[in-house]
Write an enzyme that holds these catalytic residues in place. Structure first.
Site, PDB file in Angstrom:
ATOM      1  N   MET A 147       0.839  -1.207   0.000  1.00  0.00           N
ATOM      2  CA  MET A 147       0.000   0.000   0.000  1.00  0.00           C
ATOM      3  C   MET A 147       0.874   1.256   0.000  1.00  0.00           C
ATOM      4  O   MET A 147       0.404   2.348   0.347  1.00  0.00           O
ATOM      5  CB  MET A 147      -0.933  -0.018   1.209  1.00  0.00           C
ATOM      6  CG  MET A 147      -1.893  -1.205   1.154  1.00  0.00           C
ATOM      7  SD  MET A 147      -3.398  -0.943   2.073  1.00  0.00           S
ATOM      8  CE  MET A 147      -2.746  -0.738   3.706  1.00  0.00           C
ATOM      9  N   HIS A 172       9.101   1.172   3.055  1.00  0.00           N
ATOM     10  CA  HIS A 172      10.257   1.162   3.949  1.00  0.00           C
ATOM     11  C   HIS A 172      11.078  -0.086   3.620  1.00  0.00           C
ATOM     12  O   HIS A 172      10.724  -0.839   2.701  1.00  0.00           O
ATOM     13  CB  HIS A 172       9.808   1.202   5.417  1.00  0.00           C
ATOM     14  CG  HIS A 172       8.750   0.191   5.755  1.00  0.00           C
ATOM     15  ND1 HIS A 172       8.998  -1.161   5.753  1.00  0.00           N
ATOM     16  CD2 HIS A 172       7.441   0.334   6.074  1.00  0.00           C
ATOM     17  CE1 HIS A 172       7.898  -1.809   6.081  1.00  0.00           C
ATOM     18  NE2 HIS A 172       6.921  -0.928   6.265  1.00  0.00           N
ATOM     19  N   GLY A 219      11.241  -2.874   4.975  1.00  0.00           N
ATOM     20  CA  GLY A 219      10.481  -4.133   5.049  1.00  0.00           C
ATOM     21  C   GLY A 219       9.917  -4.476   3.677  1.00  0.00           C
ATOM     22  O   GLY A 219      10.042  -5.611   3.195  1.00  0.00           O
ATOM     23  N   HIS A 220       9.298  -3.488   3.034  1.00  0.00           N
ATOM     24  CA  HIS A 220       8.758  -3.705   1.689  1.00  0.00           C
ATOM     25  C   HIS A 220       9.879  -4.070   0.714  1.00  0.00           C
ATOM     26  O   HIS A 220       9.731  -4.954  -0.123  1.00  0.00           O
ATOM     27  CB  HIS A 220       8.067  -2.439   1.176  1.00  0.00           C
ATOM     28  CG  HIS A 220       6.870  -2.016   1.973  1.00  0.00           C
ATOM     29  ND1 HIS A 220       6.827  -0.840   2.679  1.00  0.00           N
ATOM     30  CD2 HIS A 220       5.670  -2.608   2.168  1.00  0.00           C
ATOM     31  CE1 HIS A 220       5.653  -0.720   3.267  1.00  0.00           C
ATOM     32  NE2 HIS A 220       4.930  -1.777   2.978  1.00  0.00           N
ATOM     33  N   GLN A 241     -10.384  -2.539   2.401  1.00  0.00           N
ATOM     34  CA  GLN A 241      -9.867  -3.231   3.586  1.00  0.00           C
ATOM     35  C   GLN A 241      -9.736  -2.325   4.806  1.00  0.00           C
ATOM     36  O   GLN A 241      -9.264  -2.754   5.852  1.00  0.00           O
ATOM     37  CB  GLN A 241      -8.544  -3.927   3.286  1.00  0.00           C
ATOM     38  CG  GLN A 241      -7.351  -3.003   3.169  1.00  0.00           C
ATOM     39  CD  GLN A 241      -6.144  -3.760   2.660  1.00  0.00           C
ATOM     40  OE1 GLN A 241      -6.106  -4.220   1.528  1.00  0.00           O
ATOM     41  NE2 GLN A 241      -5.137  -3.906   3.504  1.00  0.00           N
ATOM     42  N   GLY A 291       4.878 -10.447   3.832  1.00  0.00           N
ATOM     43  CA  GLY A 291       5.680 -10.382   5.045  1.00  0.00           C
ATOM     44  C   GLY A 291       5.077 -11.157   6.207  1.00  0.00           C
ATOM     45  O   GLY A 291       3.855 -11.154   6.403  1.00  0.00           O
ATOM     46  N   LYS A 348       5.327 -10.089   8.966  1.00  0.00           N
ATOM     47  CA  LYS A 348       4.826  -8.978   9.794  1.00  0.00           C
ATOM     48  C   LYS A 348       3.299  -9.038   9.931  1.00  0.00           C
ATOM     49  O   LYS A 348       2.743  -8.797  10.996  1.00  0.00           O
ATOM     50  CB  LYS A 348       5.263  -7.659   9.144  1.00  0.00           C
ATOM     51  CG  LYS A 348       4.535  -6.420   9.583  1.00  0.00           C
ATOM     52  CD  LYS A 348       5.041  -5.945  10.901  1.00  0.00           C
ATOM     53  CE  LYS A 348       4.522  -4.604  11.360  1.00  0.00           C
ATOM     54  NZ  LYS A 348       3.265  -4.157  10.861  1.00  0.00           N
ATOM     55  N   ASP A 349       2.625  -9.369   8.818  1.00  0.00           N
ATOM     56  CA  ASP A 349       1.167  -9.503   8.837  1.00  0.00           C
ATOM     57  C   ASP A 349       0.845 -10.994   8.780  1.00  0.00           C
ATOM     58  O   ASP A 349       0.352 -11.497   7.767  1.00  0.00           O
ATOM     59  CB  ASP A 349       0.566  -8.748   7.649  1.00  0.00           C
ATOM     60  CG  ASP A 349       0.877  -7.268   7.729  1.00  0.00           C
ATOM     61  OD1 ASP A 349       0.126  -6.544   8.384  1.00  0.00           O
ATOM     62  OD2 ASP A 349       1.905  -6.845   7.176  1.00  0.00           O
ATOM     63  N   ARG A 399       3.016   2.903   9.377  1.00  0.00           N
ATOM     64  CA  ARG A 399       2.317   3.679  10.406  1.00  0.00           C
ATOM     65  C   ARG A 399       3.270   4.279  11.440  1.00  0.00           C
ATOM     66  O   ARG A 399       2.877   5.177  12.186  1.00  0.00           O
ATOM     67  CB  ARG A 399       1.292   2.794  11.114  1.00  0.00           C
ATOM     68  CG  ARG A 399       0.098   2.433  10.247  1.00  0.00           C
ATOM     69  CD  ARG A 399      -0.959   1.711  11.074  1.00  0.00           C
ATOM     70  NE  ARG A 399      -2.253   1.755  10.430  1.00  0.00           N
ATOM     71  CZ  ARG A 399      -2.713   0.818   9.597  1.00  0.00           C
ATOM     72  NH1 ARG A 399      -1.983  -0.227   9.328  1.00  0.00           N
ATOM     73  NH2 ARG A 399      -3.911   0.946   9.047  1.00  0.00           N
TER      74      ARG A 399
END
Ligand code: AMP
Length: 283
Positions: A30, A34, A36-37, A61, A149, A151-152, A189
């Site tokens: 989205m 950063h 991570g992406h 979502q 990830g 992460k989710d 975020r």
């Protein structure tokens, strides 16, 4: 880097590439990118001939209009980062490209309890919208493999089930959580945290690591109770959940011995910013 805004143009490019035998690794995002992406892109590049990243802030979502409006958007910086990372293709569609009025978009997946627990309990409709957009993006991009990830974690688990339901042959690759130096999981975020809350946010990862350390001597229930107590004692923190679950079914665990795959997942409000994180306790 090639940038496509229209479905038709992207499809033309990808199908031409695939017809010459090239593999395509796809990382949906989205934006507000950063490291991570970028780790997903790197993985997609390493394992494929072509990497495709999408940036699409999917309205279906977001269960709160305010959250959608506040979602950070940094398209120029994102393009720069992706170019530097050597990403091959960026897909940046508008809402009407993804959801054209004349197309019925599949949205009748049945995930059982996977989308009811944890995030699902606190963000009604979120996973329905997420599954809808991931399925639609896969339909558009037609990748060989999909990079998401850890992460989710719950999102990834649901996507795995969605791929099963659609009999998809797309390979799903789980990429590790990339963290800031102090351990906070990178998230778009994080920039919205006040400087005081940013410092305190490290406690989320600390609590997860402590949970892992206690595994041999404490039950999931004891670890959960201590974690919630710790998190809720932090100024401006409000923990929504701290759950220790089976990594496949997402059922809460009574005993670690009952599974070979255990994950602790947490969601915390820090001021008005909602942060999630998790740790694999056993796999
Ligand atoms: P988002 O843009 O937040 O929807 O995330 C897009 C993808 O990036 C998802 O598959 C996320 O799980 C992944 N992602 C987000 N943050 C991180 C991180 N800190 N480390 C690794 N992957 C991440």
């Amino acid at each position: 880097m090639l940038i496509f805004k229209r479905v038709k143009d992207l499809q033309e490019y990808v199908s031409t590439q695939k017809s010459t035998g090239k593999t395509v690794g796809f990382a949906p995002t989205m934006g507000a990118l950063h490291k991570g992406h970028l780790s997903l892109i790197e993985e997609a590049k390493n394992r494929n001939d072509i990497s495709v990243c999408s940036i699409f802030v999917n309205p279906t979502q977001f269960n709160e209009e305010g959250d959608l409006k506040k979602y950070p958007r940094t398209p120029e910086k994102d393009i720069e980062m992706l170019t530097t990372a050597g990403n091959d293709v960026l897909f940046m569609p508008t809402v009407t490209e993804v959801y054209p009025p004349n197309i019925q978009i599949k949205n009748d997946f049945e995930f059982g309890q996977l989308d009811k627990v944890m995030e699902g309990a606190f963000r009604p409709g979120h996973f329905e919208g997420m599954a809808q957009v991931v399925n639609r993006l896969l339909e558009i991009v037609q990748p060989t493999s999909l990079y998401m990830g850890q992460k989710d974690f719950q999102q990834l688990t649901i996507v795995r089930d969605m791929l099963r339901q659609t009999n998809s042959d797309v390979e799903l690759v789980m990429c590790s959580i990339i963290r800031e130096e102090d351990g906070l999981a990178m998230s778009s975020r994080n920039v919205r945290l006040t400087s005081e809350n940013r410092k305190l946010a490290v406690i989320i990862n600390e609590t997860l690591r402590e949970a892992k350390e206690k595994m041999d001597t404490a039950s999931p229930a004891m670890i959960k109770e201590a974690a919630l107590e710790k998190l809720n004692s932090v100024p401006n923190f409000k923990a929504e959940y701290f759950d220790i679950v089976d990594g496949v079914t997402l059922s809460a665990l009574d005993r670690f011995e009952d599974t070979t795959f255990a994950v602790a997942c947490v969601a915390v409000w820090s001021g008005d910013v909602r942060l999630i994180d998790n740790i694999i306790l056993k796999n």
